[in-house]
Design an enzyme around this catalytic site. Structure first.
Site: not given
Ligand code: GAR
Length: 190
Positions: A14, A104, A145
């Protein structure tokens, strides 16, 4: 110019997608890659792009201002977590309020929280019997999260999928969306 620092603990695919996306961008550049893991391949990827790197240990991260000072000295405006596995300490969140984003590999609020990263997430999704999974891009606050969700995208879970096959599909989704969502967020469009 907005200046991004990417934080990554592992492979860094990423991070690489972010480096490529912003390479010739007029208003946003990736100025740094930080890692808690001296062996993270993400560091090598950054060096290959001529991007400055910084490795820190737990004590520096949690109990000192070393990281905040390093970022401030370089004029970093936003932090982008890309497979970064430590909880971000309050001192860093206070230094960059609403300026830290994470990706996530599941559809939060399901399959989040401490210990839920990488293959553990895919194994939990598979065990749940859900026929859909996906990615969540969200702001980072002091809980794992739980910050504001900026973007989600879904993909199917096949009955025969292994965790590795799911990870591959999720990575494709991440690389397709994370850079452009980060761009829109930094430019104030999200
Ligand atoms: C990505 O799938 C990312 O969503 C996940 O780690 C992977 C890193 O891959 N992050 C988490 O699980 C955070 N809880 P990469 O190193 O190839 O970018």
């Amino acid at each position: 110019m907005y200046q991004l620092a990417v934080l990554a603990s592992g492979n860094g695919t990423n991070a690489e997608a972010l480096f490529n996306h912003f390479k010739n961008h007029a208003r946003v550049r990736v100025a740094a890659l930080l890692s808690n893991n001296p062996d993270a391949f993400a560091l090598q990827r950054a060096r290959n792009h001529g991007i400055e790197t910084f490795v820190f240990d737990k004590k520096q991260f949690r109990e000192s201002d070393d990281v905040v000072m390093w970022l401030r000295e370089r004029g970093i405006t936003h932090l982008v977590l890309a497979g970064f596995l430590w909880l971000v300490p309050p001192r860093l969140i206070r230094a960059y309020p609403h300026r830290i984003v994470n990706i996530h590999p599941a559809l939060l609020p399901k399959f989040g929280g401490k210990g839920m990263y990488g293959k553990y997430v895919h194994e939990a999704v598979k065990k749940s019997g859900d026929d859909t999974t996906g990615i969540t891009i969200h702001l980072v606050d002091e809980q794992y999260d739980e910050g504001r969700i900026l973007f989600q995208a879904t993909c199917p879970v096949q009955a025969t999928d292994t965790a590795e096959e799911m990870a591959g599909r999720i990575h494709q989704l991440e690389h397709a969306h994370y850079p452009s969502v980060v761009e829109r967020w930094v430019l104030g469009e999200l």
